[in-house]
Every structure is written in C-alpha cells, then in structure tokens.
Design a protein around this motif. Sequence first.
Motif, PDB file in Angstrom:
ATOM      1  N   ALA A  69       0.814  -1.218   0.000  1.00  0.00           N
ATOM      2  CA  ALA A  69       0.000   0.000   0.000  1.00  0.00           C
ATOM      3  C   ALA A  69       0.846   1.266   0.000  1.00  0.00           C
ATOM      4  O   ALA A  69       0.548   2.211  -0.733  1.00  0.00           O
ATOM      5  CB  ALA A  69      -0.947  -0.001   1.186  1.00  0.00           C
ATOM      6  N   LEU A  70       1.886   1.305   0.795  1.00  0.00           N
ATOM      7  CA  LEU A  70       2.720   2.510   0.866  1.00  0.00           C
ATOM      8  C   LEU A  70       3.301   2.858  -0.495  1.00  0.00           C
ATOM      9  O   LEU A  70       3.230   4.014  -0.933  1.00  0.00           O
ATOM     10  CB  LEU A  70       3.837   2.342   1.895  1.00  0.00           C
ATOM     11  CG  LEU A  70       4.803   3.518   2.022  1.00  0.00           C
ATOM     12  CD1 LEU A  70       4.074   4.789   2.417  1.00  0.00           C
ATOM     13  CD2 LEU A  70       5.898   3.192   3.016  1.00  0.00           C
ATOM     14  N   ASN A  71       3.842   1.866  -1.192  1.00  0.00           N
ATOM     15  CA  ASN A  71       4.417   2.122  -2.515  1.00  0.00           C
ATOM     16  C   ASN A  71       3.356   2.603  -3.500  1.00  0.00           C
ATOM     17  O   ASN A  71       3.601   3.496  -4.309  1.00  0.00           O
ATOM     18  CB  ASN A  71       5.103   0.869  -3.060  1.00  0.00           C
ATOM     19  CG  ASN A  71       6.395   0.574  -2.338  1.00  0.00           C
ATOM     20  OD1 ASN A  71       7.023   1.468  -1.774  1.00  0.00           O
ATOM     21  ND2 ASN A  71       6.797  -0.677  -2.354  1.00  0.00           N
ATOM     22  N   GLU A  72       2.173   2.000  -3.439  1.00  0.00           N
ATOM     23  CA  GLU A  72       1.096   2.401  -4.346  1.00  0.00           C
ATOM     24  C   GLU A  72       0.642   3.830  -4.075  1.00  0.00           C
ATOM     25  O   GLU A  72       0.395   4.600  -5.004  1.00  0.00           O
ATOM     26  CB  GLU A  72      -0.084   1.428  -4.237  1.00  0.00           C
ATOM     27  CG  GLU A  72       0.217   0.037  -4.758  1.00  0.00           C
ATOM     28  CD  GLU A  72       0.660   0.039  -6.225  1.00  0.00           C
ATOM     29  OE1 GLU A  72       0.051   0.768  -7.041  1.00  0.00           O
ATOM     30  OE2 GLU A  72       1.615  -0.675  -6.548  1.00  0.00           O
ATOM     31  N   ILE A  73       0.537   4.193  -2.818  1.00  0.00           N
ATOM     32  CA  ILE A  73       0.147   5.564  -2.461  1.00  0.00           C
ATOM     33  C   ILE A  73       1.209   6.551  -2.941  1.00  0.00           C
ATOM     34  O   ILE A  73       0.887   7.594  -3.526  1.00  0.00           O
ATOM     35  CB  ILE A  73      -0.089   5.694  -0.940  1.00  0.00           C
ATOM     36  CG1 ILE A  73      -1.340   4.906  -0.541  1.00  0.00           C
ATOM     37  CG2 ILE A  73      -0.214   7.156  -0.523  1.00  0.00           C
ATOM     38  CD1 ILE A  73      -1.520   4.739   0.953  1.00  0.00           C
ATOM     39  N   CYS A  74       2.469   6.215  -2.734  1.00  0.00           N
ATOM     40  CA  CYS A  74       3.557   7.085  -3.182  1.00  0.00           C
ATOM     41  C   CYS A  74       3.534   7.252  -4.703  1.00  0.00           C
ATOM     42  O   CYS A  74       3.719   8.377  -5.219  1.00  0.00           O
ATOM     43  CB  CYS A  74       4.907   6.535  -2.728  1.00  0.00           C
ATOM     44  SG  CYS A  74       5.178   6.683  -0.965  1.00  0.00           S
ATOM     45  N   LYS A  75       3.295   6.186  -5.432  1.00  0.00           N
ATOM     46  CA  LYS A  75       3.205   6.274  -6.898  1.00  0.00           C
ATOM     47  C   LYS A  75       2.077   7.200  -7.311  1.00  0.00           C
ATOM     48  O   LYS A  75       2.242   8.010  -8.238  1.00  0.00           O
ATOM     49  CB  LYS A  75       2.984   4.881  -7.502  1.00  0.00           C
ATOM     50  CG  LYS A  75       4.188   3.990  -7.521  1.00  0.00           C
ATOM     51  CD  LYS A  75       3.819   2.644  -8.137  1.00  0.00           C
ATOM     52  CE  LYS A  75       4.908   1.636  -7.956  1.00  0.00           C
ATOM     53  NZ  LYS A  75       4.509   0.307  -8.481  1.00  0.00           N
ATOM     54  N   ILE A  77       0.789   9.678  -5.599  1.00  0.00           N
ATOM     55  CA  ILE A  77       1.167  11.057  -5.258  1.00  0.00           C
ATOM     56  C   ILE A  77       2.140  11.604  -6.307  1.00  0.00           C
ATOM     57  O   ILE A  77       1.988  12.725  -6.777  1.00  0.00           O
ATOM     58  CB  ILE A  77       1.763  11.128  -3.840  1.00  0.00           C
ATOM     59  CG1 ILE A  77       0.672  10.857  -2.801  1.00  0.00           C
ATOM     60  CG2 ILE A  77       2.422  12.478  -3.597  1.00  0.00           C
ATOM     61  CD1 ILE A  77       1.167  10.658  -1.399  1.00  0.00           C
ATOM     62  N   ILE A  78       3.126  10.788  -6.671  1.00  0.00           N
ATOM     63  CA  ILE A  78       4.098  11.217  -7.691  1.00  0.00           C
ATOM     64  C   ILE A  78       3.389  11.494  -9.006  1.00  0.00           C
ATOM     65  O   ILE A  78       3.648  12.513  -9.673  1.00  0.00           O
ATOM     66  CB  ILE A  78       5.209  10.174  -7.842  1.00  0.00           C
ATOM     67  CG1 ILE A  78       6.096  10.172  -6.586  1.00  0.00           C
ATOM     68  CG2 ILE A  78       6.037  10.429  -9.099  1.00  0.00           C
ATOM     69  CD1 ILE A  78       7.044   9.002  -6.487  1.00  0.00           C
ATOM     70  N   ASN A  79       2.479  10.629  -9.394  1.00  0.00           N
ATOM     71  CA  ASN A  79       1.731  10.825 -10.639  1.00  0.00           C
ATOM     72  C   ASN A  79       0.881  12.100 -10.588  1.00  0.00           C
ATOM     73  O   ASN A  79       0.750  12.798 -11.594  1.00  0.00           O
ATOM     74  CB  ASN A  79       0.857   9.630 -10.960  1.00  0.00           C
ATOM     75  CG  ASN A  79       1.677   8.442 -11.440  1.00  0.00           C
ATOM     76  OD1 ASN A  79       2.770   8.599 -11.968  1.00  0.00           O
ATOM     77  ND2 ASN A  79       1.133   7.249 -11.267  1.00  0.00           N
TER      78      ASN A  79
END
Length: 83
Positions: A69-75, A77-79
């Motif tokens: 989940a953390l990586n997906e949320i960060c992606k 946000i970056i997008n």
Amino acid sequence: MILIPYPLSAANHQIKNAKSLADKNAAISINQTDMFKGHIEKNIDELIENNKKLESLKENARKMSLPNALNEICKQIINLTKV
C-alpha cells in the motif's frame, strides 16, 4: 487482533473499519462501552486458550492486507504531482 474503536471518530470510521474486519473474522471488535464489563478480558482469555481462533484471525487479516500500500500511495502522489 482485538479492536476497540473510538466511538466519536469522524464519520464513525473506526467503528466501520472494526466492523469490516470483525465481519470477515479478521478481528474482534469490542465497543468502548463494553470495555469495563469484562468483555476484553474474556476475549483475551479465549484467544490465549484457543490458538486455532487466533491463527484464523491472523490469516483472515493477512488476506485483507495490502502489503504494498505505501508504494502504491507514493506512486499515486508522484503521478499527481506530474503536471
């Protein structure tokens, strides 16, 4: 896991989340008003005595988890920041 949701949380999100986990046998939810009536002790004793139930809660919670989940949320946000 034993959850004691805060009854005055915004939009009852803690109660809703605890109910969702309890309905899927991934947690035990205890109302805050019942904490002082021996319910929490009874549930802790039951889990200590019943390892099979504890393992079942653990496995069902694992099935519901989102380990990335953390990586997906960060992606996301970056997008969103890319204009």
